[in-house]
Design a protein around this motif. Structure first.
Motif, PDB file in Angstrom:
ATOM      1  N   SER A  47       5.926   3.019  -3.039  1.00 37.39           N
ATOM      2  CA  SER A  47       5.824   3.914  -1.882  1.00 37.39           C
ATOM      3  C   SER A  47       6.966   3.743  -0.867  1.00 37.39           C
ATOM      4  O   SER A  47       7.144   4.603  -0.019  1.00 37.39           O
ATOM      5  N   GLY A  82      -2.635   4.333   3.482  1.00 35.28           N
ATOM      6  CA  GLY A  82      -3.585   4.127   2.382  1.00 35.28           C
ATOM      7  C   GLY A  82      -4.853   3.450   2.872  1.00 35.28           C
ATOM      8  O   GLY A  82      -5.125   3.407   4.077  1.00 35.28           O
ATOM      9  N   HIS A  93      -6.136   5.994  -1.786  1.00 38.08           N
ATOM     10  CA  HIS A  93      -4.856   6.330  -1.131  1.00 38.08           C
ATOM     11  C   HIS A  93      -5.119   7.128   0.142  1.00 38.08           C
ATOM     12  O   HIS A  93      -4.433   8.100   0.423  1.00 38.08           O
ATOM     13  N   GLU A 132       3.069   0.034  -5.784  1.00 39.59           N
ATOM     14  CA  GLU A 132       2.885   1.460  -5.521  1.00 39.59           C
ATOM     15  C   GLU A 132       4.148   2.324  -5.637  1.00 39.59           C
ATOM     16  O   GLU A 132       4.039   3.529  -5.854  1.00 39.59           O
ATOM     17  N   GLN A 173     -10.990   3.980  -7.928  1.00 40.93           N
ATOM     18  CA  GLN A 173     -10.203   5.132  -7.457  1.00 40.93           C
ATOM     19  C   GLN A 173     -10.619   6.419  -8.169  1.00 40.93           C
ATOM     20  O   GLN A 173      -9.839   7.365  -8.269  1.00 40.93           O
ATOM     21  N   ASP A 196      -7.400  -0.854  -2.091  1.00 41.99           N
ATOM     22  CA  ASP A 196      -6.475  -0.689  -3.224  1.00 41.99           C
ATOM     23  C   ASP A 196      -5.498  -1.863  -3.234  1.00 41.99           C
ATOM     24  O   ASP A 196      -4.692  -2.006  -2.317  1.00 41.99           O
ATOM     25  N   THR A 241       0.846  -1.196   0.000  1.00 43.30           N
ATOM     26  CA  THR A 241       0.000   0.000   0.000  1.00 43.30           C
ATOM     27  C   THR A 241       0.887   1.253   0.000  1.00 43.30           C
ATOM     28  O   THR A 241       2.087   1.165   0.228  1.00 43.30           O
ATOM     29  N   VAL A 242       0.228   2.407  -0.206  1.00 36.80           N
ATOM     30  CA  VAL A 242       0.919   3.677   0.053  1.00 36.80           C
ATOM     31  C   VAL A 242       0.946   3.885   1.569  1.00 36.80           C
ATOM     32  O   VAL A 242       0.308   3.130   2.314  1.00 36.80           O
TER      33      VAL A 242
END
Lengths: 413, 413
Positions: free
Chosen positions: A133, A92, A386, A131, A197, A96, A88-89
């Motif tokens: 991230s 988040g 996000h 991602e 999203q 997602d 994930t971010v």
């Protein structure tokens, strides 16, 4: 499926969303599950156990992608792959990536219960990374499976705490030679369910988005060079005001974007100014431009025309311009055959759907150039993603899972 | 004055500019002389000594303004005050402020040499503070002399190292009751020579700027509130893009400014954006606006009209607007009588001059509401100021000093 079954499924989906979200849950109720961190490892191993409980044969590959295989009866059967990414971010949401994995696990479980062993292999995949991230690297999972990324790409990459990519991978138990080699030759197709999203499905009251293309993305940094001077003592006619020029450039970029075609999107999301003092005329303004469309020729033509106009505007202001392109991802077409199959099912089931393009990048974009790929969207409440506020109604999640299940049935049984 | 004398004066000016610039000289060759610091104290005490060597009676006042008096022969004679400020910005130039003090010292020296004792008192002043570069406080020197500032204004003021204003003042040997009370009742007028800090005199090949007004200044922060969304998945027609709106607002502000009248200046020098991510539509953009003109009614009308237009633009973009005024300095008229005297001298001496407004603030702005005040400019090379590159040719400095000397002669002898 009867109503009772449907109600049980509803509860199972809700439970599984919360179950997966517990790995890396943030204080604000969101999820932070960065590549190769503890929460990421916990999630992958918990999923592995869950897959095994369902009778799937599990495997990791060297980079940490997790596969759960329902073996088909045909000898040398091709493999139908379905899933999404587990990372994930920072802070988040719960859906997602996670939704695509949950949907695949549940769909395979239901298929097995109802129809037994398929002819072809079905594999659920929990992709290690999409991602970007933690490290400056995106699509690490799908990129390794499809062979467009390799260990050469991560040699000099570090996270914000100066930890080397490979060091983090090794610490999590992965690395070259530890498991299966990631590159696959046996995939017949890839299917991904994902939250939209965006706000299109919700606004138009559609249950499923049938993605025809993933858009091409180009990103630029535009810098305008003017001349700093005293805000009080420099008459307007002698100024070379970088901010005044930048305002007209941004107006032109977004304005032309709006005029060109409804599918084109243009965003200026970052801006910085030098010297950034209220009573000094700015000498330099830099801003980012993000331009997306599903057809390369539309992107080409728009950029050619608008960049020519930008030069004229900069000249008019007696300023100089540099336009630096730092991302250029081509549009990717999804499989027409798979989309037609999904459309047939949606029509039969009378599920409201919409053909659309995906404005965001997804693992399907990487698979799309490698094997027939299908990307289906379910609605995102208020288009928020996000964010801990990311939400999709369980009813909508359920519709997606049922469609995936029927597509898998058509392909594998 | 003969050529030989002029050449000696030329050398004296050059030497005195370098002499004063040694106090606080920075590595880059500029000057950093912040209020009440060591370099500031050294400069004030060195000037005090220099004034005494010329036979002037020196005095400090409680806040650290330094005066050097050439006593007139008339009983109860009024005082003609001339000078400028000794403090600088960080890494500033050798001329801003310093030139007005150097010019006053040299002019008084020459008058004394040539004409002996005047009828009225002439006082040279080295004002303690104008720039606001150490503490958030400007015009501390002239403000105390004219009674618009007092110790009440600095109670809670600290510098960037958390040092209290009063503590710094005491450490430098100043404070209430230490010296003369700063507020003056005996001033007939104030004369200030200053570098232009702009490019007008140089471009138009003029030696002296005769300042009719110091402009009024208004400063605002404008904030546009839109809605953050994904740059890829949000169609253009559903966006509330704060950056797109801000670009049109800035265009309108500066564009209307240019159209209104050549003397109006409008500057957007600062901008910030939230969340400042390339692939996220900005939800909030804040920018500064600096607006200046010599007539209050022009400022009123411009602001009324352009702010109405800004509201319409913000509405068109479905964004909200706040306009926060954080500075409002009224225009100040310089003395017509003193300006006419200067003009007569300039005509007689055939010195090329230009009537102009001052776009920057100066101590004369504070004195202008208190007693008849005259502000004269000499050219700034390339208009550069507040920089080590600040420069005025010695020939131009010399012309200014000669004009000041003749004006002082007319007023005091």
């Amino acid at each position: 499926m009867g109503e009772k079954e449907s109600s049980a499924l509803f509860i199972e989906i809700e439970q599984m969303v919360e179950w997966l979200a517990q790995f890396g849950r943030s204080q604000s109720g969101g999820v932070t599950r960065l590549l190769y961190t503890d929460s990421w490892q916990e999630a992958q191993y918990a999923l592995k156990k869950k897959m095994e409980q369902l009778g799937l044969i599990t495997n990791f590959d060297d980079v940490g992608n997790l596969f759960g295989r329902l073996k088909g009866t045909q000898e040398d059967a091709a493999t139908i792959l379905t899933g999404s990414h587990i990372d994930t971010v920072r802070d988040g949401g719960k859906y997602d990536g996670a939704y695509g994995i949950i949907a695949a696990v549940i769909a395979v479980q239901l298929l097995q219960e109802q129809y037994g062993t398929p002819k072809k292999n079905i594999e659920v995949v929990s992709l290690c990374e999409e991602e970007g991230s933690r490290f400056p690297m995106t699509y690490w999972g799908s990129g390794n499976i499809t062979g467009v990324k390799s260990f050469d790409d991560i040699r000099d990459i570090k996270d914000s705490e100066e930890i080397q990519f490979e060091e983090a991978m090794n610490k999590a138990g992965f690395g070259q030679g530890n498991y299966l080699r990631p590159n696959r030759k046996d995939l017949e197709c890839f299917l991904e369910l994902h939250i939209e999203q965006g706000i299109v499905l919700e606004k138009e009251e559609m249950a499923i988005g049938l993605v025809s293309h993933i858009v091409g993305q180009r990103r630029y940094n535009v810098t305008v060079f003017g001349e700093s001077n005293h805000a009080g003592t420099t008459p307007m006619m002698w100024r070379k005001d970088a901010m005044y020029a930048a305002a007209e450039l941004i107006q032109a970029l977004i304005g032309r974007g709006k005029e060109t075609t409804p599918d084109l999107v243009v965003t200026v999301g970052q801006i910085s100014i030098k010297p950034n003092i209220a009573n000094v005329i700015p000498r330099e303004v830099t801003f980012s431009v993000d331009i997306r469309h599903s057809e390369e020729c539309v992107l080409d033509q728009f950029c050619d025309e608008v960049f020519r106009e930008l030069e004229l505007i900069a000249n008019k202001h007696q300023t100089k311009l540099t336009i630096h392109n730092w991302m250029n991802e081509k549009p990717v077409k999804m499989s027409e055959k798979l989309n037609n199959l999904s459309e047939k099912i949606l029509e039969e089931e009378q599920i409201p759907y919409k053909w659309m393009t995906s404005g965001a990048g997804h693992d399907s974009q990487i698979f799309g150039s490698f094997c027939p790929t299908s990307l289906l969207f379910v609605p995102s409440q208020n288009g928020i993603s996000h964010s801990p506020l990311e939400f999709t109604k369980t009813k909508d999640l359920e519709i997606g899972i049922k469609v995936l299940m029927k597509v898998l049935y058509e392909l594998a049984y």
